[in-house]
Write a protein that holds these residues in place. Structure first.
Motif, mmCIF file in Angstrom:
data_model
loop_
_atom_site.group_PDB
_atom_site.id
_atom_site.type_symbol
_atom_site.label_atom_id
_atom_site.label_comp_id
_atom_site.label_asym_id
_atom_site.label_seq_id
_atom_site.Cartn_x
_atom_site.Cartn_y
_atom_site.Cartn_z
ATOM 1 N N LEU A 28 0.822 -1.143 0.015
ATOM 2 C CA LEU A 28 -0.079 -0.039 -0.238
ATOM 3 C C LEU A 28 0.905 1.216 -0.017
ATOM 4 N N LEU A 29 1.993 1.162 0.703
ATOM 5 C CA LEU A 29 2.852 2.526 0.903
ATOM 6 C C LEU A 29 3.507 2.790 -0.312
ATOM 7 N N LEU A 60 7.898 4.804 2.609
ATOM 8 C CA LEU A 60 7.045 5.753 2.347
ATOM 9 C C LEU A 60 7.981 7.194 1.697
ATOM 10 N N LEU A 61 9.211 7.383 2.146
ATOM 11 C CA LEU A 61 9.986 8.272 1.707
ATOM 12 C C LEU A 61 10.872 8.237 0.406
ATOM 13 N N GLN A 62 10.789 6.960 -0.007
ATOM 14 C CA GLN A 62 11.449 6.752 -1.315
ATOM 15 C C GLN A 62 10.755 7.343 -2.592
ATOM 16 N N THR A 63 10.399 8.486 -2.797
ATOM 17 C CA THR A 63 9.638 9.075 -3.683
ATOM 18 C C THR A 63 10.494 9.898 -4.699
ATOM 19 N N GLY A 64 11.767 9.952 -4.432
ATOM 20 C CA GLY A 64 12.785 10.684 -5.321
ATOM 21 C C GLY A 64 12.713 12.034 -4.834
ATOM 22 N N PRO A 65 13.343 13.050 -5.281
ATOM 23 C CA PRO A 65 13.514 14.407 -5.012
ATOM 24 C C PRO A 65 12.163 15.030 -4.999
ATOM 25 N N SER A 66 11.876 15.494 -3.696
ATOM 26 C CA SER A 66 10.499 16.128 -3.457
ATOM 27 C C SER A 66 11.042 17.825 -3.255
ATOM 28 N N PRO A 67 10.010 18.660 -3.682
ATOM 29 C CA PRO A 67 10.070 19.859 -3.420
ATOM 30 C C PRO A 67 9.744 20.331 -2.076
#
Length: 83
Positions: A28-29, A60-67
């Motif tokens: 789900l994450l 959850l935090l493995q989304t790549g660069p985040s603004p």
């Protein structure tokens, strides 16, 4: 309260084939992590209660660069888990 052995046993149980909860949470994450963080808005503050080994938070935090800047707080009764 978990000591080092209790934490290791819990981590092991969570990865056993007959314990599907961890795999379901991780799936789900992975599927919704970007939309979860986008829904949180520009300033994201994450408070992880009982992070254990941190696998779910890392997923959850493995989304790549985040603004959006992220402010992460880990809260646990186990000093070993927090290390």
């Amino acid at each position: 309260l978990y000591d080092a052995l209790g934490s290791a046993l819990f981590d092991t149980i969570c990865h056993l084939p007959w314990y599907p909860i961890t795999r379901a949470e991780t799936a789900l994450l992975r599927a919704h992590r970007r939309s979860i963080l986008e829904a949180a808005g520009r300033r994201v503050r994450i408070v992880e209660l009982g992070p254990g080994n941190g696998e779910k938070l890392a997923t959850l935090l493995q989304t790549g660069p985040s603004p959006a800047p992220r402010d992460v707080h880990l809260v646990d009764v186990s000093a070993t888990a927090l290390e």
